[in-house]
Design an enzyme around this catalytic site. Structure first.
Site, PDB file in Angstrom:
ATOM      1  N   HIS A   8       0.850  -1.182   0.000  1.00 40.63           N
ATOM      2  CA  HIS A   8       0.000   0.000   0.000  1.00 40.63           C
ATOM      3  C   HIS A   8       0.893   1.242   0.000  1.00 40.63           C
ATOM      4  CE1 HIS A   8      -3.660  -2.397   1.605  1.00 40.63           C
ATOM      5  NE2 HIS A   8      -3.683  -2.292   0.296  1.00 40.63           N
ATOM      6  N   GLY A  55      -3.436  -1.954  -7.805  1.00 39.72           N
ATOM      7  CA  GLY A  55      -4.305  -2.673  -6.870  1.00 39.72           C
ATOM      8  C   GLY A  55      -5.763  -2.215  -6.889  1.00 39.72           C
ATOM      9  N   ASP A  60      -4.998  -6.493  -7.410  1.00 40.43           N
ATOM     10  CA  ASP A  60      -5.056  -7.491  -6.326  1.00 40.43           C
ATOM     11  C   ASP A  60      -5.859  -8.707  -6.775  1.00 40.43           C
ATOM     12  OD1 ASP A  60      -3.586  -5.912  -4.562  1.00 40.43           O
ATOM     13  OD2 ASP A  60      -5.367  -4.898  -3.808  1.00 40.43           O
ATOM     14  N   ASP A  80      -1.090  -1.508   4.730  1.00 44.73           N
ATOM     15  CA  ASP A  80      -1.148  -0.377   5.658  1.00 44.73           C
ATOM     16  C   ASP A  80      -2.374  -0.597   6.534  1.00 44.73           C
ATOM     17  OD1 ASP A  80      -1.509   1.962   6.979  1.00 44.73           O
ATOM     18  OD2 ASP A  80      -1.865   3.180   5.198  1.00 44.73           O
ATOM     19  N   HIS A  87     -10.475  -0.646  -1.902  1.00 48.24           N
ATOM     20  CA  HIS A  87     -10.475  -2.003  -2.445  1.00 48.24           C
ATOM     21  C   HIS A  87     -10.181  -3.043  -1.355  1.00 48.24           C
ATOM     22  CE1 HIS A  87      -6.385  -0.635  -2.401  1.00 48.24           C
ATOM     23  NE2 HIS A  87      -5.891  -1.752  -2.872  1.00 48.24           N
ATOM     24  N   ASP A  90     -10.960  -6.670  -2.002  1.00 49.38           N
ATOM     25  CA  ASP A  90     -10.006  -7.358  -2.890  1.00 49.38           C
ATOM     26  C   ASP A  90      -8.794  -7.824  -2.099  1.00 49.38           C
ATOM     27  OD1 ASP A  90     -11.742  -6.534  -4.839  1.00 49.38           O
ATOM     28  OD2 ASP A  90     -10.459  -4.918  -5.589  1.00 49.38           O
ATOM     29  N   ARG A  96      -7.234 -14.436   1.524  1.00 51.12           N
ATOM     30  CA  ARG A  96      -8.005 -15.669   1.704  1.00 51.12           C
ATOM     31  C   ARG A  96      -7.561 -16.741   0.713  1.00 51.12           C
ATOM     32  NH1 ARG A  96     -12.239 -18.901   0.420  1.00 51.12           N
ATOM     33  NH2 ARG A  96     -12.496 -17.961  -1.612  1.00 51.12           N
TER      34      ARG A  96
HETATM   35  P1  PGA Z   1      -0.357  -0.428  -6.391  1.00 51.71           P
HETATM   36  O1  PGA Z   1      -1.499  -1.266  -5.679  1.00 51.71           O
HETATM   37  O2  PGA Z   1       0.919  -1.195  -6.273  1.00 51.71           O
HETATM   38  O3  PGA Z   1      -0.762  -0.271  -7.824  1.00 51.71           O
HETATM   39  O4  PGA Z   1      -0.290   0.893  -5.668  1.00 51.71           O
HETATM   40  C1  PGA Z   1      -1.318  -1.732  -4.366  1.00 51.71           C
HETATM   41  C2  PGA Z   1      -2.632  -1.927  -3.672  1.00 51.71           C
HETATM   42  O5  PGA Z   1      -3.181  -0.928  -3.162  1.00 51.71           O
HETATM   43  O6  PGA Z   1      -3.126  -3.052  -3.602  1.00 51.71           O
END
Ligand code: PGA
Length: 120
Positions: A8, A55, A60, A80, A87, A90, A96
């Site tokens: 994140h 993501g 994801d 984070d 999301h 996701d 999971r």
């Molecule tokens: P990103 O996605 O690497 O494109 O920032 C990460 C996420 O938030 O899952």
């Protein structure tokens, strides 16, 4: 091994520094990542990284699909835990699926470091 890396936004510097520290080891493996994470890792290490979508735009889920079909062997996902993400479902689904298939996953740096010991 086929290793997927995700971080994140507030964890991207941490993951980039991690990848840099372990670049020689990671260079022997097939790396993939969500879009922005992949860009950050390549910038930090110069290593080739297969980039899925970002993501929040489905990356994801793409990684989850690759895990479900046996195309990935390890997931390092520095989440984070202090910020809400649109999301989130996701992210949960991806973790999971890792448990369904039974691949090693790290969601924090301490476990990620431990997983690197498996690669040596
Ligand atoms: P990103 O996605 O690497 O494109 O920032 C990460 C996420 O938030 O899952």
């Amino acid at each position: 091994m086929r290793i997927a890396l995700v971080a994140h936004d507030r964890k991207k510097d941490e993951l980039s520094a991690f990848a840099k520290r372990h670049a020689l080891l990671l260079a022997k493996h097939a790396l993939s990542a969500t879009g922005n994470t992949g860009t950050a890792i390549t910038k930090a290490t110069g290593l080739p990284v297969h980039r899925y979508l970002s993501g929040p735009l489905g990356g994801d889920q793409q990684i989850g699909s690759a895990i479900a079909t046996g195309e990935l062997d390890m997931l390092i996902f520095l989440r984070d835990p202090l910020t809400a993400h649109p999301h989130e479902p996701d992210v949960t689904a991806l973790l999971r699926l890792s448990d369904v298939v039974g691949i090693p996953i790290a969601t924090n740096l301490a476990t990620a470091e431990a997983l690197m010991a498996l690669l040596k």
